[in-house]
Design a protein around this motif. Structure first.
Motif, PDB file in Angstrom:
ATOM      1  N   GLU A 284      -5.753  36.443  65.519  1.00 34.14           N
ATOM      2  CA  GLU A 284      -4.292  36.453  65.672  1.00 34.14           C
ATOM      3  C   GLU A 284      -3.845  37.700  66.441  1.00 34.14           C
ATOM      4  O   GLU A 284      -3.017  37.622  67.341  1.00 34.14           O
ATOM      5  CB  GLU A 284      -3.654  36.427  64.281  1.00 34.14           C
ATOM      6  CG  GLU A 284      -2.147  36.338  64.350  1.00 34.14           C
ATOM      7  CD  GLU A 284      -1.503  36.225  62.981  1.00 34.14           C
ATOM      8  OE1 GLU A 284      -2.220  36.188  61.969  1.00 34.14           O
ATOM      9  OE2 GLU A 284      -0.252  36.189  62.947  1.00 34.14           O
ATOM     10  N   LEU A 285      -4.418  38.829  66.105  1.00 37.40           N
ATOM     11  CA  LEU A 285      -3.958  40.069  66.723  1.00 37.40           C
ATOM     12  C   LEU A 285      -4.496  40.247  68.148  1.00 37.40           C
ATOM     13  O   LEU A 285      -3.776  40.692  69.029  1.00 37.40           O
ATOM     14  CB  LEU A 285      -4.363  41.263  65.860  1.00 37.40           C
ATOM     15  CG  LEU A 285      -3.663  41.350  64.501  1.00 37.40           C
ATOM     16  CD1 LEU A 285      -4.136  42.569  63.734  1.00 37.40           C
ATOM     17  CD2 LEU A 285      -2.146  41.399  64.650  1.00 37.40           C
ATOM     18  N   SER A 286      -5.743  39.899  68.361  1.00 39.01           N
ATOM     19  CA  SER A 286      -6.302  40.150  69.699  1.00 39.01           C
ATOM     20  C   SER A 286      -5.825  39.096  70.696  1.00 39.01           C
ATOM     21  O   SER A 286      -5.766  39.339  71.887  1.00 39.01           O
ATOM     22  CB  SER A 286      -7.831  40.154  69.656  1.00 39.01           C
ATOM     23  OG  SER A 286      -8.309  38.850  69.406  1.00 39.01           O
ATOM     24  N   GLY A 287      -5.499  37.909  70.172  1.00 34.07           N
ATOM     25  CA  GLY A 287      -5.010  36.858  71.059  1.00 34.07           C
ATOM     26  C   GLY A 287      -6.104  36.251  71.921  1.00 34.07           C
ATOM     27  O   GLY A 287      -5.810  35.518  72.872  1.00 34.07           O
ATOM     28  N   THR A 288      -7.355  36.545  71.636  1.00 33.74           N
ATOM     29  CA  THR A 288      -8.412  36.000  72.494  1.00 33.74           C
ATOM     30  C   THR A 288      -8.587  34.502  72.252  1.00 33.74           C
ATOM     31  O   THR A 288      -8.361  34.015  71.145  1.00 33.74           O
ATOM     32  CB  THR A 288      -9.766  36.711  72.248  1.00 33.74           C
ATOM     33  OG1 THR A 288     -10.741  36.106  73.081  1.00 33.74           O
ATOM     34  CG2 THR A 288     -10.231  36.587  70.809  1.00 33.74           C
ATOM     35  N   SER A 289      -8.974  33.809  73.323  1.00 36.31           N
ATOM     36  CA  SER A 289      -9.208  32.370  73.162  1.00 36.31           C
ATOM     37  C   SER A 289     -10.707  32.082  73.182  1.00 36.31           C
ATOM     38  O   SER A 289     -11.118  30.946  73.164  1.00 36.31           O
ATOM     39  CB  SER A 289      -8.505  31.613  74.283  1.00 36.31           C
ATOM     40  OG  SER A 289      -9.010  32.075  75.515  1.00 36.31           O
ATOM     41  N   TYR A 290     -11.511  33.146  73.269  1.00 39.08           N
ATOM     42  CA  TYR A 290     -12.966  32.943  73.291  1.00 39.08           C
ATOM     43  C   TYR A 290     -13.432  32.404  71.946  1.00 39.08           C
ATOM     44  O   TYR A 290     -12.883  32.757  70.905  1.00 39.08           O
ATOM     45  CB  TYR A 290     -13.696  34.258  73.596  1.00 39.08           C
ATOM     46  CG  TYR A 290     -13.748  34.590  75.056  1.00 39.08           C
ATOM     47  CD1 TYR A 290     -12.676  34.310  75.895  1.00 39.08           C
ATOM     48  CD2 TYR A 290     -14.869  35.188  75.617  1.00 39.08           C
ATOM     49  CE1 TYR A 290     -12.720  34.621  77.242  1.00 39.08           C
ATOM     50  CE2 TYR A 290     -14.925  35.496  76.971  1.00 39.08           C
ATOM     51  CZ  TYR A 290     -13.841  35.218  77.780  1.00 39.08           C
ATOM     52  OH  TYR A 290     -13.888  35.527  79.100  1.00 39.08           O
ATOM     53  N   LYS A 291     -14.452  31.558  72.013  1.00 39.59           N
ATOM     54  CA  LYS A 291     -14.968  30.954  70.778  1.00 39.59           C
ATOM     55  C   LYS A 291     -15.828  31.946  70.021  1.00 39.59           C
ATOM     56  O   LYS A 291     -16.501  32.776  70.635  1.00 39.59           O
ATOM     57  CB  LYS A 291     -15.838  29.749  71.140  1.00 39.59           C
ATOM     58  CG  LYS A 291     -15.113  28.467  70.961  1.00 39.59           C
ATOM     59  CD  LYS A 291     -15.946  27.216  70.771  1.00 39.59           C
ATOM     60  CE  LYS A 291     -17.427  27.268  70.665  1.00 39.59           C
ATOM     61  NZ  LYS A 291     -18.108  26.529  71.719  1.00 39.59           N
ATOM     62  N   LEU A 292     -15.806  31.828  68.713  1.00 39.24           N
ATOM     63  CA  LEU A 292     -16.635  32.721  67.906  1.00 39.24           C
ATOM     64  C   LEU A 292     -17.974  32.055  67.637  1.00 39.24           C
ATOM     65  O   LEU A 292     -18.027  30.953  67.096  1.00 39.24           O
ATOM     66  CB  LEU A 292     -15.928  33.000  66.581  1.00 39.24           C
ATOM     67  CG  LEU A 292     -16.607  33.991  65.660  1.00 39.24           C
ATOM     68  CD1 LEU A 292     -16.610  35.390  66.261  1.00 39.24           C
ATOM     69  CD2 LEU A 292     -15.930  34.019  64.300  1.00 39.24           C
TER      70      LEU A 292
END
Ligand SMILES: Nc1ncnc2c1ncn2[C@@H]1O[C@H](COP(=O)(O)OP(=O)(O)OP(=O)(O)O)[C@@H](O)[C@H]1O
Length: 773
Positions: A284-292
């Motif tokens: 939520e905070l980093s806003g990254t869309s990369y998959k974990l």
């Protein structure tokens, strides 16, 4: 003593009936008030005048506020109707002639007519003596200082559905029968509040001073999770003026766990506290869309070591996690961000055509000094404002200067030339030049700021992270000390392989969150003032540091158990590091809990033996409360079929007895899958397999990997080691310890001789060999 024979039975019964009657009346009054306030609000809406709505508006807002307060109180009253209090203390304050009889419950309630306290909230200062005090002279903290007095009586009640079922007077010799009864109960699928049986060492943690970060090292089952939730309820009650519930954030390991603890706070009358897993928060905070990449992937690889050929690869993975969780990595990121900061403003003046409005150095100074308190990208609007304002101011004088220049030329022309066609033509040319120049200046001014700002970087967080994480030169430039070039090269390749697939691993989340905060700021403000981290032994130093930085608070309660530190490769192996390196020097408070409440003496003794085998320094064995049960049973078998028979038989027996929650715990997800398949094939017993994606456990029988069972508890546990080996190594021992300490009443191990060979090292007599083939 039977209830009715208690000398105060009649008096206590009457007191209970009177209190319940008062509560019922208070509920009716609250319902009437609610009806009135709602009707008044409806009316105020009807009266809302579009031109002058202030009166109605105030009415609506005031009603909303009262309604909110009323609802909060109402829920407490409803709960109190069935059980208004659980204990009584007779306390005579120093200097007072008579003792006060105080009935302690989950809320406070006073008689309206004379303010007589009918119920005292368990969180109030005086209630502390119930938890702490032995009979005799005691003292407790109040906002005005320490108050002493004599605790003359401590009495506990069992009240169910408004019925008085037991009265128990606690004196110096009484063991805590209430606690024994609470611990002996079977559990359902949710954690429960423990207000009536909080122990003194737990009370100290719950009421610890808010001003210092608090670290709690607590044995398995010592009540860390439970206490964390009670502490929140205490802090919200005590500092109502300073904190709203949503200023608190609980970070827990997974959604399953959040669901497991979800009933405690509402039961304590606390709503709206924020709760999240670290993964969700960081996304939520980093806003990254990369998959974990699967967050447990690394652990699973490490767990399955015996089948892994390449131990170098495992060592590398371990080192990468360790590095990404370290404060050295944080330091490297700080220096990297500082270099971005230095290069952010181009070496170019801000000009209006040939006129300099700001030199590059002046803009740099603003960026690096005046706005240094802001993240880099947040400084752009400030720079924009500064450029626009100065441009607006300078534009007029520049234009004036240009006009004056041309006007002077024209005047000179008039002074030096006689009227002629030539002079007229030259004057017109000068006038045109002047107007053209002014026009051009005006046009350029309109776009000058945007044009200058377009020279500034416009990237996203992933761009910067990638730039940092995949280039070995960065390690030479930003890492303090001499980096190990072989490791750095492997790390960069590892990062590149992940990022090229638009994937990140768990350990990257902290870095991304931190980078986003330093370079961009977060998109939304969460206004977190107090953090509670449970299962914190699985955190890295950088994770805790980053949370402290980004929420700008030292107000933390951090709870964990290093003996359960199955992710210790990420960082924390000793709380001293958190105390010394994360928080302000000398500010941290460190407390320990050694008493374990979850499990029986027999199960705890066996589990403690596993921890001893690990030889890890500084781990204190848990002390079980006095509660006996059967010794854990071992089924050593060789044939798969026989193992399955044993499992089925044991499950059948446990299910037919009083147990509500039963877990079959395996070392890995793969083993869980195997056991599940075998059970399903026979079709005699059903058990759900829990996976990290599950958000709730609804009770009954489940098959669960050890690392996912962490934090949870079950009436009965069967540890199955059909194929997975448990070796005499730190990680395996910790996993086994976690699995064993999930059991409340019953524990069995079904295994082959080979894959649980480590049990041979156990002291004699701690477990029973049920079958040995
Ligand atoms: N004072 C108490 N009175 C009654 N029950 C208690 C008390 N303290 C703890 N318990 C019970 O002990 C069990 C363990 O508590 P909890 O899960 O909070 O411990 P924990 O330290 O977080 O455990 P772990 O680290 O093993 O996950 C729970 O069932 C809880 O209700």
């Amino acid at each position: 003593m039977s209830l009715k024979k208690h000398p105060d039975y009649r008096e206590e019964l009457k007191r209970l009936e009177d209190t319940i009657e008062y509560v019922i009346n208070a509920i009716s009054a609250a319902e009437e008030n609610r009806r009135r306030l709602r009707a008044d609000t409806r009316e105020a809406y009807v009266d809302l005048d579009p031109l002058d709505s202030s009166l109605s508006y105030v009415r609506i807002m005031t009603n909303a506020k009262f309604l909110d307060m009323l609802e909060k109180n109402y829920d407490g009253l409803i709960r109190s109707r069935k059980k208004p209090y659980f204990s009584r203390i007779d306390f005579r304050s120093d200097g007072a002639a008579e003792p006060e009889k105080l009935y302690i419950g989950k809320m406070s309630l006073s008689r309206a007519e004379d303010d007589f306290p009918l119920i005292v909230d368990w969180r109030s200062p005086i209630a502390s003596v119930y938890y702490d005090g032995r009979l005799g002279h005691v003292a407790y903290n109040t906002p005005a200082g320490i108050q002493g007095g004599e605790l003359q009586m401590k009495r506990q009640y069992t009240i169910n559905n408004g019925n008085l079922e037991n009265i128990l007077d606690v004196d110096i010799t009484t063991t805590d029968t209430f606690l024994q009864a609470a611990l002996g109960e079977n559990k359902d699928n949710r954690l429960k509040d423990i207000v009536s049986t909080i122990q003194a060492e737990q009370n100290e943690i719950i009421r610890a001073d808010i001003g210092s970060p608090l670290i709690v090292q607590g044995a398995a089952g010592s009540g860390k999770t439970t206490i964390a939730l009670h502490r929140i309820a205490y802090l919200i009650y005590t500092y109502e003026e300073t904190f709203d519930p949503d200023n608190f954030l609980i970070i827990a390991p997974n959604s399953l766990f959040l669901n497991y603890i979800s009933e405690v706070l509402p039961e304590l009358g606390v709503e709206k506290v924020r709760q999240s897993t670290f993964i969700d928060l960081a996304y939520e905070l980093s806003g990254t869309s990369y998959k974990l990449a699967s967050p447990d992937e690394k652990l699973i690889k490490l767990i399955s070591h015996s089948r892994q050929a390449d131990s170098n690869e495992l060592e590398l993975l371990r080192r990468i996690s360790e590095f990404k969780g370290s404060l050295e990595f944080k330091g490297m990121m700080d220096r990297y961000v500082a270099s971005l900061e230095q290069a952010f403003i181009p070496n170019q003046n801000f000009n209006l055509e040939e006129h300099t409005i700001f030199t590059a150095d002046e803009i740099k100074k603003m960026f690096l000094t005046d706005f240094s308190y802001l993240p880099l990208y947040k400084r752009i609007p400030e720079i924009k404002k500064a450029l626009s304002n100065k441009l607006k101011r300078d534009r007029a004088s520049i234009i004036k200067e240009v006009e004056d220049y041309y006007d002077k030329q024209i005047e000179r022309l008039r002074d030096t030339m006689k009227p002629s066609e030539e002079r007229r033509a030259q004057a017109v040319a000068l006038m045109d030049a002047r107007d053209g120049k002014v026009e051009s200046l005006k046009r350029t001014a309109k776009t000058a700021v945007a044009k200058y700002l377009s020279l500034l970087p416009r990237q996203d967080v992933m761009h910067y992270y990638r730039e940092l994480a995949v280039n070995p030169e960065n390690f030479t430039e930003f890492y303090r000390g001499v980096p190990d070039s072989v490791f750095v090269s492997c790390l960069c390749k590892h990062n590149l392989a992940l990022l090229s697939k638009k994937t990140i691993e768990y350990e990257d989340l902290t870095a991304l969150m931190y980078l986003k905060y330093k370079v961009f700021a977060f998109d939304k403000n969460m206004d977190i003032k107090y953090m509670i981290i449970d299962e914190a032994q699985d955190f890295s130093l950088f994770q805790i540091y980053a949370l402290k930085e980004i929420f700008d608070t030292e107000l933390f309660t951090i709870l964990g158990d290093l003996a359960q530190g199955i992710h210790s490769y990420r960082g924390i192996t000793d709380w001293k590091e958190v105390v010394q390196r994360v928080f302000k020097r000398g500010n941290c408070r460190y407390l320990t809990l050694e008493q374990s409440y979850r499990t029986t003496i027999e199960i705890m003794n066996a589990a403690n033996e596993i921890i001893k085998m690990s030889g890890l320094q500084g781990l204190v064995p848990a002390k079980p409360v006095v509660r006996h049960g059967e010794k854990p049973g071992i089924y050593r078998l060789t044939a798969k079929d026989k193992m399955l028979d044993a499992l089925e038989e044991r499950l059948k027996l446990l299910k037919s007895s009083r147990y509500n929650t039963i877990a079959v715990i395996c070392k890995t997800t793969e083993e869980c899958g195997r056991v599940k398949k075998l059970l399903d094939k026979r079709g005699r017993l059903s058990a759900k397999q829990l996976s990290p994606d599950d958000i709730s456990y609804e009770g009954g029988t489940v098959i669960v990997p050890s690392y996912l069972a962490k934090g949870l508890e079950f009436d009965a546990v069967i540890i199955c080691a059909f194929e997975d080996d448990y070796l005499l190594e730190e990680l395996d021992l910790k996993l086994l310890y976690v699995a064993m300490t999930r059991a409340l009443h019953s524990l069995d191990i079904i295994c082959t001789d080979k894959n649980m060979a480590l049990l041979e090292q156990m002291a004699e007599g701690l477990m029973v060999d049920v079958v040995k083939e």
